[in-house]
Scaffold this active site. Structure first.
Site, PDB file in Angstrom:
ATOM      1  N   CYS A 163      48.457  17.236  46.180  1.00 53.82           N
ATOM      2  CA  CYS A 163      49.778  17.376  45.561  1.00 53.82           C
ATOM      3  C   CYS A 163      50.300  16.084  44.952  1.00 53.82           C
ATOM      4  O   CYS A 163      51.381  16.074  44.361  1.00 53.82           O
ATOM      5  CB  CYS A 163      50.766  17.910  46.597  1.00 53.82           C
ATOM      6  SG  CYS A 163      50.185  19.413  47.391  1.00 53.82           S
ATOM      7  N   LYS A 334      61.403  21.363  43.248  1.00 49.86           N
ATOM      8  CA  LYS A 334      60.677  22.501  43.818  1.00 49.86           C
ATOM      9  C   LYS A 334      61.616  23.612  44.268  1.00 49.86           C
ATOM     10  O   LYS A 334      61.174  24.741  44.486  1.00 49.86           O
ATOM     11  CB  LYS A 334      59.801  22.026  44.972  1.00 49.86           C
ATOM     12  CG  LYS A 334      58.678  21.092  44.547  1.00 49.86           C
ATOM     13  CD  LYS A 334      57.873  20.599  45.735  1.00 49.86           C
ATOM     14  CE  LYS A 334      56.754  19.649  45.302  1.00 49.86           C
ATOM     15  NZ  LYS A 334      57.247  18.362  44.795  1.00 49.86           N
TER      16      LYS A 334
END
Length: 413
Positions: A163, A334
Site C-alpha cells: 500500500c 480513503k
C-alpha cells in the site's frame, strides 16, 4: 547539489471520477464511491462492499489494440498518465526521450488474470491459457505500457511496496530528478483487484470492513471502525526539474520538497505499535524540506479505517510533530474512495496538490464518533477546512512494514 522538483501534471482514475476534474469535484462535494460489489456474486462472502471504478471505457482513453493487451490496473494507469501528460503541456517532439522516465507501481498486478487463466488450466488444460497471460498479469506492465504509449525512454521501473507503492514511486521519481537521472518523470500508482481472490484474501486477514452501509464502512479514526474498504484506480503525476519547467512555461502546481522512507522491522501486516517507523519517515521528509513541525498545515493520513493503522498512525504523528500535532489538520481520503492499495499514494498525492491550490482540506467523510481513547487529533470531522496551505505531508504504510512520506510545499520562485 540537489535539484528542485515541481509538479506540472495530474491524472486520476478513481471510484468518484475518472479524471482529475471529476475526482476533485467529488472530493469537494464529500462524495462517497463505495457501494455493493458488482464484479462477482458475493453471496458466500462476508464482505459486500467495495469502491469500484465506474463507467470507465478504455477505448475512449487509449489505443484500442493496446488496451486489449492490458488488464484494468494497467488501463487505469495509462489513462491517468495520458491525462497527466496532456495536463503538463509537454511535447515529446521537443524533449530528449532518454531524459524522461516512468516509475509507476502496483501492489499486486492482475489477480483477475491469475483467476481466469488458472480456471482455464483446470477446466480445459494448460494449452488453453492466454498467450499474453504473463504480460497481462505482472505489475511492472503499468509502467511499461505508459513508457510505450508516451515515448518516454528514460528510467522505467516499478515499485512494489504493497500500500506504499504509489508514494514510494513518486519518491523515487523525485530522487531521479534531484540527482540528474532525468528531467521529467511520470510517477504514481495503480491497482485493480476487486475480484474473488482479492476480497477473499483480505477478508481472511480480517482486514476488510463487513459493514453493509456505504456511508459507514470506511470510517477512519472512528471508534466503530472495523476494517478498510477495497478500492481501485490510479493516480499519476508529472514531476519535472524546476528550471526545465520554467523554460517551457509550464504551469507549476506545487513543489516536492522532501521524501522519507523507512521499514518497521516489526510485523508482516501490523505497523509498529509505537509508530516509530512512520514517524521517522515524516521526520526525514520534514528534515529534507527544511520544515519545522509547526509549519505543517495538513497531513493526508494513510487512515485505512483499521483499528491498528489508525491508532499507530496517530501515535506516529504525535511522535513526529510533538506539540505541533494538536494544531495540524489530518484527514483520510480513503473515507470517500476506500483503500486503493498501490494506487492510494498516487491519488492522495493529487489530493494534496489540489488542496494547496484551492486552500481546501476535505472532511473525513462518514467518521462521526472519533475514538476518544486512541485517536485524539483534528481529523476534519463534519465539515471541510478552508485555509491557506503552504506545507503538506502525505503518508502511506504498507504490509511488510513499509513507510513512505512525501512533503509538498506551495511553489515559491
Amino acid at each position: 547539489m540537489k535539484r528542485r522538483v515541481v509538479v506540472t501534471g495530474l491524472g486520476a482514475v478513481t471510484p468518484i471520477g475518472n479524471t482529475v476534474e471529476e475526482f476533485w469535484s467529488g472530493i469537494k462535494e464529500g462524495k462517497t464511491g463505495i457501494g455493493e460489489i458488482t464484479r462477482f456474486d458475493t453471496a458466500d462472502y462476508k464482505v459486500k462492499l467495495a469502491a469500484e471504478v465506474k463507467a470507465f471505457n478504455p477505448k475512449e482513453r487509449m489505443d484500442v489494440k493496446a488496451a486489449k493487451r492490458m488488464e484494468p490496473f494497467a488501463q487505469y494507469a495509462v489513462a491517468a498518465a495520458k491525462e497527466a501528460y496532456e495536463d503538463s503541456g509537454l511535447d515529446m517532439k521537443k524533449e530528449d526521450p532518454f531524459r524522461a522516465g516512468v516509475i509507476v507501481g502496483s501492489g499486486i498486478g492482475s489477480l483477475e488474470t491469475v483467476e481466469r487463466e488458472y480456471t482455464k488450466i483446470q477446466t480445459k488444460g494448460p494449452g488453453k491459457v492466454h498467450p499474453l497471460m504473463v504480460p497481462l498479469m505482472i505489475s511492472n506492465m503499468a509502467a511499461g505500457n505508459i513508457s510505450i504509449q508516451l515515448g518516454f525512454k528514460g528510467k522505467c521501473t516499478n515499485v512494489v511496496t504493497a500500500c506504499a507503492s504509489g508514494t514510494n514511486s513518486i519518491g523515487d521519481a523525485f530522487r531521479a530528478i534531484q540527482y540528474n537521472d532525468a528531467d521529467i518523470m511520470i510517477a504514481g500508482g495503480c491497482e485493480s483487484c476487486i475480484c474473488p481472490t482479492g476480497v477473499a484474501g483480505f477478508t481472511g486477514l480480517t482486514a476488510l470492513s463487513t459493514s453493509t452501509d456505504p456511508k459507514r464502512a470506511s470510517i477512519p479514526f472512528d471508534k466503530a471502525r472495523d476494517g478498510f474498504v477495497l478500492g481501485e484506480g490510479a493516480g499519476v503525476v508529472v514531476l519535472e526539474e524546476l528550471e526545465h519547467a520554467k523554460v517551457r512555461g509550464a504551469k507549476i502546481y506545487a513543489e516536492v520538497a522532501g521524501y522519507g522512507a523507512t521499514g518497521d522491522a516489526y510485523h508482516i501486516t501490523s505497523p509498529a505499535e509505537d509508530g516509530s517507523g512512520a514517524a521517522k519517515a515524516m521526520s526525514l521528509a520534514m528534515e529534507e524540506g527544511g520544515v519545522e513541525p509547526s509549519q505543517v498545515d495538513y497531513i493526508n493520513a494513510h487512515g485505512t479505517s483499521t483499528h491498528h493503522n489508525d491508532l499507530f498512525e496517530t501515535r506516529a504523528i504525535h511522535l513526529a510533530l510533538g506539540d505541533a500535532a494538536k494544531d495540524v489538520v489530518v484527514n483520510s481520503t480513503k473515507s470517500m474512495i476506500g483503500h486503493l492499495l498501490g494506487a492510494a499514494g498516487g491519488v492522495e498525492f493529487i489530493v494534496c496538490v489540489k488542496s494547496i491550490e484551492d486552500g481546501f482540506i476535505h472532511q473525513t467523510v462518514g467518521t462521526k464518533d472519533v475514538d476518544p481513547e486512541e485517536c485524539d487529533l483534528n481529523y476534519a470531522i463534519g465539515a471541510p477546512v478552508k485555509k491557506d496551505i503552504n506545507c503538506v505531508l502525505t503518508n502511506s504504510l504498507g504490509f511488510g512494514g513499509h513507510n513512505a512520506t512525501l512533503l509538498l510545499k506551495k511553489y515559491e520562485a
